[in-house]
Design an enzyme around this catalytic site. Sequence first.
Site, PDB file in Angstrom:
ATOM      1  CG  ASN A   1       7.856   3.406   3.594  1.00  0.00           C
ATOM      2  OD1 ASN A   1       7.511   3.996   4.603  1.00  0.00           O
ATOM      3  ND2 ASN A   1       7.068   3.300   2.536  1.00  0.00           N
TER       4      ASN A   1
ATOM      5  CB  CYS B   1      10.748  10.806   0.771  1.00  0.00           C
ATOM      6  SG  CYS B   1      10.157  12.051   1.901  1.00  0.00           S
TER       7      CYS B   1
ATOM      8  CG  HIS C   1       9.735   7.551   5.434  1.00  0.00           C
ATOM      9  ND1 HIS C   1       9.238   7.917   4.209  1.00  0.00           N
ATOM     10  CD2 HIS C   1       8.737   6.868   6.052  1.00  0.00           C
ATOM     11  CE1 HIS C   1       7.990   7.468   4.080  1.00  0.00           C
ATOM     12  NE2 HIS C   1       7.670   6.853   5.186  1.00  0.00           N
TER      13      HIS C   1
ATOM     14  NE  ARG D   1      -1.283   2.717   2.660  1.00  0.00           N
ATOM     15  CZ  ARG D   1      -0.870   3.937   2.973  1.00  0.00           C
ATOM     16  NH1 ARG D   1      -0.986   4.942   2.118  1.00  0.00           N
ATOM     17  NH2 ARG D   1      -0.323   4.176   4.151  1.00  0.00           N
ATOM     18  CG  ASP D   2       3.439   4.205   3.001  1.00  0.00           C
ATOM     19  OD1 ASP D   2       3.088   5.182   2.329  1.00  0.00           O
ATOM     20  OD2 ASP D   2       4.268   4.279   3.931  1.00  0.00           O
TER      21      ASP D   2
ATOM     22  CG  HIS E   1       5.840   4.344   9.140  1.00  0.00           C
ATOM     23  ND1 HIS E   1       4.791   3.699   8.531  1.00  0.00           N
ATOM     24  CD2 HIS E   1       6.572   4.887   8.134  1.00  0.00           C
ATOM     25  CE1 HIS E   1       4.889   3.853   7.207  1.00  0.00           C
ATOM     26  NE2 HIS E   1       5.956   4.583   6.958  1.00  0.00           N
TER      27      HIS E   1
END
Length: 306
Positions: free
Chosen positions: A253, A244, A213, A19-20, A211
Amino acid sequence: MTATMNLPTRVKIIDVGPRDGLQNEKQPVPAAAKIELVHRLQDAGLKEIEVTSYVSPKWVPQMADNAEVMAGIQRQPGVRFSVLTPNLKGFEAALAGQPDEIVVFGAASEAFSQKNINCSIAESIERFAPVVEAARAQGIAVRGAMSCTVGCPYEGDIAPEKVAYLAGLMKGIGVQRVDVADTIGVGTPRKVRAAIEAALRHYGIDDISGHFHDTYGQALANTLAALELGVWNFQSSVAGLGGCPYAKGATGNVATEDVVFMLRGMGIDTGIDLDKLIDAGVFISQQLGREPNSRVSKAVRLKRAG
């Protein structure tokens, strides 16, 4: 050395790649490839996977196949699937796919909230109240993604008080657990600790995930800082999928492969087969016509070839 005594003995990873990771990809990824990716992640031992989102295809065309993807997955018992639902309409559409958890979201930055969704942080969370209520009534779990918890592309540094404020609003509408996300990857260990400590004012340690990055190469250091606070839930993305959007050409990520390698080297159990995970990352990267964005993947594959 006392901090290391608090390290968790096991860690649960939510892979957000499907998804992300894929949502901002310009080239369409076929539903069959997304389904195959989820199957490969399951086979590698992942127990939580963020599969898709139910947003308007006008805004996120990559996720227009959400129903097809959810319907095509052969689920293994004990694996939790989450989907992003931005509003009640999205939630109602998501129900057909029988998600185990829905994800709602908010930013710790007022400027980000205004630019992203044209409303204040408080208004944005209030809009999710009926979605959360509907999900809980159906017995579906609710997670809250808290973005920009250490830095914002418009505001710069974000004070921990703002993270506590956002966490409090989420708690108020019934969100069960939250992600402390460093959306633009500017966080460093002390700042990340402060953000997590702010979230801890409203949520227990078991209900907070990190979470991070890797935009500036800090994600693993930030993961360690979170582990030392006792955090044992983390989100990452296979093959480092998901750039990003606010830092041109930057990685987004942190790669799941890199997190798993680090944890394994620390004697922390993840239940994940690193070789199968690397292969899953290679599979989806080939679909995108590029190399996996994971140092561990590259190193292991060079060793295999040697």
